[in-house]
Write a protein that holds these residues in place. Sequence first.
Motif, short mmCIF file in Angstrom:
data_model
loop_
_atom_site.label_atom_id
_atom_site.label_comp_id
_atom_site.label_asym_id
_atom_site.label_seq_id
_atom_site.Cartn_x
_atom_site.Cartn_y
_atom_site.Cartn_z
N GLY A 1 0.82 -1.19 0.00
CA GLY A 1 0.00 0.00 0.00
C GLY A 1 0.86 1.24 0.00
O GLY A 1 2.08 1.18 -0.14
N VAL A 2 0.21 2.40 0.14
CA VAL A 2 0.92 3.68 0.10
C VAL A 2 1.93 3.77 1.23
O VAL A 2 3.08 4.15 1.04
N ALA A 3 1.51 3.39 2.44
CA ALA A 3 2.38 3.56 3.60
C ALA A 3 3.61 2.66 3.53
O ALA A 3 4.72 3.06 3.92
N SER A 4 3.44 1.42 3.03
CA SER A 4 4.55 0.47 3.03
C SER A 4 5.29 0.44 1.70
O SER A 4 6.29 -0.26 1.57
N GLY A 5 4.80 1.20 0.71
CA GLY A 5 5.43 1.16 -0.61
C GLY A 5 4.85 0.02 -1.42
O GLY A 5 4.56 -1.05 -0.89
N PHE A 6 4.68 0.23 -2.73
CA PHE A 6 4.03 -0.77 -3.57
C PHE A 6 5.00 -1.85 -3.99
O PHE A 6 6.19 -1.61 -4.22
N LYS A 7 4.48 -3.06 -4.10
CA LYS A 7 5.27 -4.18 -4.63
C LYS A 7 4.89 -4.37 -6.08
O LYS A 7 3.73 -4.57 -6.40
N HIS A 8 5.84 -4.28 -6.96
CA HIS A 8 5.58 -4.41 -8.38
C HIS A 8 5.83 -5.84 -8.80
O HIS A 8 6.97 -6.32 -8.79
N ALA A 9 4.75 -6.52 -9.17
CA ALA A 9 4.85 -7.94 -9.49
C ALA A 9 5.77 -8.19 -10.67
O ALA A 9 6.48 -9.19 -10.72
N GLU A 10 5.83 -7.22 -11.64
CA GLU A 10 6.64 -7.47 -12.81
C GLU A 10 8.13 -7.46 -12.49
O GLU A 10 8.94 -7.97 -13.27
N ALA A 11 8.52 -6.86 -11.37
CA ALA A 11 9.94 -6.78 -11.03
C ALA A 11 10.37 -7.94 -10.16
O ALA A 11 11.54 -8.03 -9.78
N MET A 12 9.46 -8.82 -9.80
CA MET A 12 9.79 -9.91 -8.89
C MET A 12 9.67 -11.25 -9.61
O MET A 12 8.96 -11.39 -10.59
N GLU A 13 10.37 -12.24 -9.09
CA GLU A 13 10.26 -13.60 -9.60
C GLU A 13 8.85 -14.12 -9.28
O GLU A 13 8.30 -13.84 -8.22
N HIS A 14 8.27 -14.86 -10.24
CA HIS A 14 6.91 -15.36 -10.03
C HIS A 14 6.87 -16.31 -8.84
O HIS A 14 7.69 -17.21 -8.71
N GLN A 15 5.90 -16.06 -7.96
CA GLN A 15 5.72 -16.91 -6.79
C GLN A 15 4.43 -17.71 -6.93
O GLN A 15 3.48 -17.27 -7.55
N THR A 16 4.44 -18.88 -6.34
CA THR A 16 3.25 -19.73 -6.39
C THR A 16 2.22 -19.21 -5.39
O THR A 16 2.54 -18.93 -4.23
N HIS A 17 0.96 -19.09 -5.87
CA HIS A 17 -0.12 -18.59 -5.03
C HIS A 17 -1.28 -19.57 -5.06
O HIS A 17 -1.54 -20.23 -6.08
N LEU A 18 -2.01 -19.63 -3.97
CA LEU A 18 -3.21 -20.45 -3.87
C LEU A 18 -4.39 -19.54 -3.53
O LEU A 18 -4.33 -18.78 -2.56
#
Length: 937
Positions: free
Chosen positions: A124-141
């Motif tokens: 979020g704004v307070a914690s800073g955004f995480k950009h999915a395109e800059a990170m290695e793909h993680q497995t999600h359920l």
Amino acid sequence: MAVSMRDLDSAFQGAGQKAGLEIWRIENFRPVPVPKSSHGKFFTGDSYVILQTTALKSGSLRHDIHYWLGKDTSQDEAGVAAIKTVELDAALGGRAVQYREVQGHETEKFLSYFKPCIIPQEGGVASGFKHAEAMEHQTHLFVCRGKHVVHVNEVPFARSSLNHDDIFILDTKSKIFQFNGSNSSIQERAKALEVVQYIKDTYHDGKCEVAAVEDGKMMADAETGEFWGFFGGFAPLPRKTASDEDKNDVSFPTKLFHVEKGRAEPVEADSLTRELLDTNKCYILDCGVEVFIWMGRNTSLDERKSASGAAEELVRAAERPKSLIVRVIEGFETVMFKSKFESWPQTTNVTVSEDGRGKVAALLRRQGVNVNGLLKTAPVKEEPQPYIDVTGNLQVWSVNDQEKILIPAANQSKFYSGGCYIFQYSYSGEDREEYLIGTWFGKKSVEEERASAISLVSKMVEALKFLPSQARIYEGNEPIQFFSIFQSFIVFKGGHSSGYKKYIAENELPDETCKEDGVALFRVQGSGPDNMQAIQVEPVASSLNSSYCYILHNDSSVFTWSGNLTTSEDQELIERQLDLIKPNMQSKATKGREAESDPHLFSCIFSKGNLKVSEIYNFTQDDLMTEDIFILDTHSEIFVWVGQQVDSKSKLQALCIGEKFLENDFLLKKSSCETPIYIVMEGSEPPFFTRFFTWDSAKSSMHGNSFQRKLAIVKNGGTPLLDKPKRRTPVSYGGRSSVPDKSQRSRSMSFSPDRVRVRGRSPAFNALAANFESPNARNLSTPPPVVRKVYPKSVSPDSAKLASKSAAIAALTAGFEQPPPARQVIMPRSVKVSTEAPKLTPESNSKEKPISIRIESLTIQEDVKEGEAEDEEGLPIYPYERLKVNSPDPVTEIDVTKRETYLSAAEFREKFGMAKDAFYKLPKWKQNKLKMALQLF
């Protein structure tokens, strides 16, 4: 109460001025606009304000405001979002409905803006955004819940998260798995596949595999084994534990509070009524899962803000932080809010804006009021369109006790108010005949014959394997489709059925049945030759209205009367209706409100006589599930859509479901129980139904259940697999035009061979038509009866039989050469070809004959050009008898797919009624029809 736009937060300037979606995120306690490219992307640590603006048919705008709270948002940001929502509503005029949305518990209305789903991202704004395109793909359920809209929540990537009741999506780097719990429904599985497609397109650029895994399937399946490999191998799943949602399902007594100085004080009352609400106060209606805030029109902005704070405190103190909070303004309450009260008066909005000037003028005009001043600035009223091909074939039966009696074609547009009627209309589809079967009930018809009509229609529809659409229509509430099919429609008083005669005899009532030598007054109405009606009314002066034209006949005299507000088009209709009411007499001339709301779609559950409905917001074709029944409420008509996978018993109850819907009045709009009802079967949707959707006929023609269809689309890259040819784009149906095109061909002209001149036709045309029609020929105001397609496998040739067969083929090819011009007789699309002369279907009138084939044969011969190529080059010529598929001495060593090419030019023209080059210009399916009829296929 209103707020000046100058006092509004600068981020809201210009908001809500046009239809669409606008979103703001709360950053440092201020709303900041979110670009359209990021709509639907939410972060768990933030709060958002969402404005949905909808343009109504009246031209006005409707606003819905939502504020969304992420699970990790701060309490301060959530409070700012709530306050900014109230300010935005006040600036927009204080009419918007406001919703509090909590992550994971959003309303279906909110989720419908972001179909197929929203998947909030961490941060979020307070914690800073995480950009999915800059990170290695993680497995999600993810777990998916919902039959019509899908709630998607991320759960821990562990076997303990799985259960038998829900649907789970495992998103890995190279493959997306959908795990279907054994207790999940087909509809839920199909909706979850839309989420799979969304994840594939959004996070994998559409480049990954998709697999469906069924709960309980053994490891022998490769994809099942691959799925369980991510969890360390297969093992039994635990039972689903009770969740917060299950706890919220506990019934909760409804309580009403009024807000005083920021505190909620209970209101003591035996029952909830509208009279308890004071326009100078704010109230809280606590229904457990839902909490409503009602704000009086005379309350201030501060009072409304404090009421919102009191509601937030109420749900927090009761440990129900995920309860839905809805804020409504006096005079603009939702249906759901009104339904909580035992009584809610029907109110009428008396405010007339410039946008509504045209509707007010039209309403007053129908009441006979002079509205010349209003009409100067009124917008031109758009001509309603029937959205159905009006050149099809029509059959009509009257109901007499338990039987139906076919009405001769010349009289099938003449109904009696004391009767019940059944009509069957067939028209061209893309690849087959489409059918509409319905009932028409006169105002004075008896219940016994109405029940008989419904029963007879059910048998007719069942005999056609439930393919036809169905309609139930009451006198005085006929839709445009009905009038356009009949074109020239007349309603007489009284009736001739035994049920009506018995009823008036038992009740000692006078027989009002119209008589040839009696006095009768008819009101003429309609929009043109393809849509005109004459309704018999009481022959008294009070029946006259200056907005209509009238026909009065008394034995041997006929008078016409035109109101001073009628147009030349209205007066032209009198001449046309006189041809039908009194065709051989000369006459003496004597000097509601449109629905403003959008259509609503509801899913239905009908059990033991009880109907439960759930509204589908922002609906699309994809919301129609083949296992379910849906109701589309367009305010002037009701459509009951029945999926292919619905059981036969429920299909037979479709009409009852529509009647129950009107009876229960779920939208609290006081709908008439005589509103037209259509029964629409999946795969046979008529154009006047599909016009409410962005329709893809390929989807409705797919086989399998909802899940199997969606899976095929997802695995096929988003394109449905066709099972049959796609339907053509609907043409423009109906409407007045100075030069009608092919789609507006009319069947409405009447013809009387005894008359010297028929109104609306030239003498030359009448003379020509008289040469080709016998006095017993059918009236041209209606199409020929429906004829059945029968293609025998063998024919024993003899001269008489060949002659009748050639005539039948000539009739079949008549419509292929060129389309008939407007106002010409429209031939049926197919004829029966047999060893005998063509006959009508068993349900048609045995005394009637088809239209004379001589006219069509003459047309064909005139169309044949001189000097056409006689033979195909290099091909031998054989007699017709040896080329037939059932010939005792068949020709060998020929191309059996093109037997017709081995006929001589002369014999080809004799058999097909046209030259070879004209034949090969026909579409393939028309060629095959002719070849099959001649045993050359």
